[in-house]
Design a protein around this motif. Structure first.
Motif, short mmCIF file in Angstrom:
data_model
loop_
_atom_site.label_atom_id
_atom_site.label_comp_id
_atom_site.label_asym_id
_atom_site.label_seq_id
_atom_site.Cartn_x
_atom_site.Cartn_y
_atom_site.Cartn_z
N GLY A 151 34.39 44.85 49.51
CA GLY A 151 34.88 45.76 48.48
C GLY A 151 36.33 45.57 48.10
N GLU A 152 37.06 44.71 48.80
CA GLU A 152 38.45 44.45 48.44
C GLU A 152 38.51 43.59 47.17
OE1 GLU A 152 40.44 42.60 51.66
OE2 GLU A 152 40.16 44.28 53.06
N SER A 153 39.58 43.79 46.41
CA SER A 153 39.77 42.97 45.21
C SER A 153 39.98 41.52 45.61
CB SER A 153 40.98 43.47 44.41
OG SER A 153 40.74 44.77 43.91
N TYR A 154 39.38 40.63 44.86
CA TYR A 154 39.46 39.21 45.19
C TYR A 154 40.79 38.64 44.68
CZ TYR A 154 37.24 34.87 46.66
OH TYR A 154 36.90 33.73 47.35
N ASP A 155 41.50 37.98 45.57
CA ASP A 155 42.78 37.36 45.21
C ASP A 155 42.48 35.98 44.61
OD1 ASP A 155 45.35 36.55 44.89
OD2 ASP A 155 45.83 36.40 47.03
N ILE A 156 42.43 35.93 43.30
CA ILE A 156 42.06 34.69 42.63
C ILE A 156 43.12 33.61 42.83
CG2 ILE A 156 41.48 33.66 40.40
CD1 ILE A 156 39.40 35.56 41.50
N LEU A 157 44.38 34.02 42.84
CA LEU A 157 45.45 33.02 42.96
C LEU A 157 45.38 32.27 44.28
CD1 LEU A 157 48.49 34.99 41.46
CD2 LEU A 157 47.03 33.29 40.35
N SER A 158 44.78 32.87 45.29
CA SER A 158 44.72 32.21 46.59
C SER A 158 43.78 31.01 46.60
CB SER A 158 44.28 33.21 47.67
OG SER A 158 42.94 33.65 47.44
N ALA A 171 35.96 44.03 37.50
CA ALA A 171 36.82 43.27 38.40
C ALA A 171 35.96 42.42 39.32
CB ALA A 171 37.71 44.22 39.22
N LEU A 172 36.63 41.58 40.12
CA LEU A 172 35.97 40.70 41.07
C LEU A 172 36.33 41.14 42.48
CD1 LEU A 172 36.74 37.31 39.27
CD2 LEU A 172 34.74 38.77 38.99
N VAL A 223 25.47 46.28 46.99
CA VAL A 223 26.48 46.72 46.03
C VAL A 223 27.15 48.02 46.44
CG1 VAL A 223 25.43 45.54 44.08
CG2 VAL A 223 24.68 47.86 44.67
N LYS A 224 26.63 48.70 47.47
CA LYS A 224 27.28 49.94 47.90
C LYS A 224 28.66 49.69 48.49
CE LYS A 224 23.34 53.01 48.64
NZ LYS A 224 22.63 53.89 49.59
N ASN A 225 28.93 48.45 48.86
CA ASN A 225 30.27 48.13 49.35
C ASN A 225 31.29 48.03 48.22
OD1 ASN A 225 29.25 47.94 51.96
ND2 ASN A 225 28.88 45.73 51.79
N LEU A 226 30.80 48.01 46.97
CA LEU A 226 31.66 47.80 45.81
C LEU A 226 31.66 49.04 44.93
CD1 LEU A 226 30.27 44.27 44.84
CD2 LEU A 226 32.06 44.79 46.50
N PRO A 227 32.70 49.22 44.12
CA PRO A 227 32.66 50.30 43.12
C PRO A 227 31.51 50.07 42.15
CG PRO A 227 34.89 49.46 43.40
CD PRO A 227 33.99 48.53 44.16
N ILE A 228 30.99 51.16 41.60
CA ILE A 228 29.78 51.04 40.78
C ILE A 228 30.09 50.53 39.38
CG2 ILE A 228 29.88 53.44 39.97
CD1 ILE A 228 26.80 53.45 40.12
N SER A 287 30.17 43.93 40.75
CA SER A 287 29.63 45.28 40.85
C SER A 287 28.26 45.36 40.19
CB SER A 287 30.59 46.28 40.20
OG SER A 287 30.67 46.03 38.80
N THR A 288 27.58 46.47 40.41
CA THR A 288 26.25 46.65 39.83
C THR A 288 26.27 46.57 38.31
OG1 THR A 288 25.81 48.17 41.66
CG2 THR A 288 24.23 48.14 39.86
N SER A 289 27.22 47.27 37.71
CA SER A 289 27.27 47.29 36.25
C SER A 289 27.58 45.91 35.69
CB SER A 289 28.33 48.29 35.78
OG SER A 289 29.59 47.97 36.34
N ASP A 290 28.44 45.16 36.37
CA ASP A 290 28.75 43.81 35.90
C ASP A 290 27.52 42.91 35.96
OD1 ASP A 290 31.32 44.21 35.17
OD2 ASP A 290 32.23 43.38 36.96
#
Length: 371
Positions: free
Chosen positions: A28-35, A22-23, A13-18, A57-60
């Motif tokens: 750590g990049e935002s996931y493009d759901i539309l793709s 979001a997904l 999870v260190k690759n992601l904001p804490i 993320s960890t909190s999610d």
């Protein structure tokens, strides 16, 4: 647990904001759901495999786990601690027995006929069935899904109602209904409306009863309360919400689009974004690819078991030491129920709520009761 999980890099999870709602991709990049959405609003599995799985993320992750725990806490707590009330209320409900309290004795008004409630119930279920069947390509929810959602709401309304009456907190069915529809109808984005019917039916029913109780204490005629709630509350409220949404989308540029809004814009729609993320996780991608055998977060499912075991331990301790009254005061749904709104609520909301509750509910109540 969130800082510890982040410190020891659980699930990388260190690759992601804490703490975002979001997904993400694994980097750590935002996931493009539309793709990964095909023209039929189904999951494009080939593109999904190319992009990689959805990461949280960890909190999610911990919020999903605590919500699962909360569901287990609530159902088992009501079952083992309030089994007599459950059985008595169930019998009296089907027998039509009305307990005469002091307020009811003073009221000379007519009761609301049962067929009024039955008419609204049957007509609304019929309208929902027709809507889901007629607009199936858009809504994606089969007609039997509506019946399953209603059955879930009917089954849990009494035990969760007892919890709500005891601690003034009503555990939601959101996680449970999301799991159910995620396994029954995977790869469908909009079919997560199943959650709305399963979760909101129970929530609105408890709110309806709560409002009736307030009106009962205020000596308001029951039939007037009923008509006010149905006509003014539900009908006018529905049109009002729809009108406000249409105005907001027509007048506010980039409303709800956080990528285009200014940093200090208030129009971020946190609840809407959370609902969309939930639709992606549980309905579109599906729990099997995230929390099941095909996902890397399968250990989160153990929170369900821990939620069922914890109240049982309290019950066993209370029976083993009946003279220890403080054991009976341990109420698991209260301990973790307050985290149900995270996200979109943040740790700031949680800490401030805890501090204010502790100061007002303990310190002032104990040392400055005359205030």
């Amino acid at each position: 647990m969130t800082p510890l999980s982040y410190r020891f890099d659980v699930y990388k999870v260190k690759n992601l904001p804490i703490f975002p709602g979001a997904l993400f991709k694994s980097n750590g990049e935002s996931y493009d759901i539309l793709s990964i959405v095909n023209p039929m609003f189904h999951l494009d599995e080939m593109v999904y495999r190319q992009n990689g799985g959805v990461h949280l993320s960890t909190s999610d992750l911990l919020q999903r786990g605590s919500s699962s725990q909360h569901f287990g806490f609530a159902t088992l707590t009501a079952t083992i601690f309030d089994e007599r009330d459950l059985w008595r209320q169930t019998k009296t409900a089907f027998k039509g027995y009305k307990k005469m309290d002091i307020h009811m004795k003073h009221m000379k008004y007519k009761f609301v006929p049962t067929w009024w409630f039955v008419f609204i119930l049957v007509s609304n279920i019929g309208l929902v069935l027709f809507t889901c069947q007629y607009y199936n390509e858009s809504l994606q929810l089969p007609w039997w899904g509506v019946l399953v959602a209603c059955a879930i709401a009917f089954f849990f309304i009494l035990p969760i109602g007892i919890i709500a009456a005891t601690i003034n907190q009503a555990p939601g069915l959101n996680i449970f209904t999301e799991y159910v529809i995620g396994y029954l109808c995977p790869k469908l984005l909009v079919a997560n409306s199943f959650k709305v019917y399963g979760y909101i039916i129970m929530t609105q029913a408890l709110t309806f009863v709560s409002d009736f109780k307030i009106g009962h204490y205020m000596k308001i005629p029951p039939q007037s309360m009923f008509m006010a709630q149905v006509s003014d509350g539900n009908t006018c409220g529905s049109f009002g919400v729809h009108h406000n949404c249409m105005v907001a989308h027509g007048k506010i540029p980039h409303v709800c689009d956080t990528s285009l809004l200014l940093p200090d814009s208030p129009w971020t729609c946190p609840m809407g974004r959370v609902f969309f993320d939930v639709s992606v996780i549980w309905g579109f991608v599906g729990p099997r690819r995230i929390f099941g055998t095909k996902g890397e977060y399968s250990n989160v499912d153990w929170f369900f078991l821990s939620g069922a075991v914890a109240p049982l331990l309290v019950w066993l301790a209370h029976n083993a030491y009946p003279n220890k009254q403080w054991i009976h005061l341990i109420h698991m749904p209260v301990l973790l129920g307050s985290t149900a709104m995270m996200p979109p609520a943040t740790t700031v909301n949680f800490r401030s709520r805890f501090i204010i509750s502790f100061v007002s509910g303990y310190i002032i109540f104990k040392y400055r009761l005359d205030w």
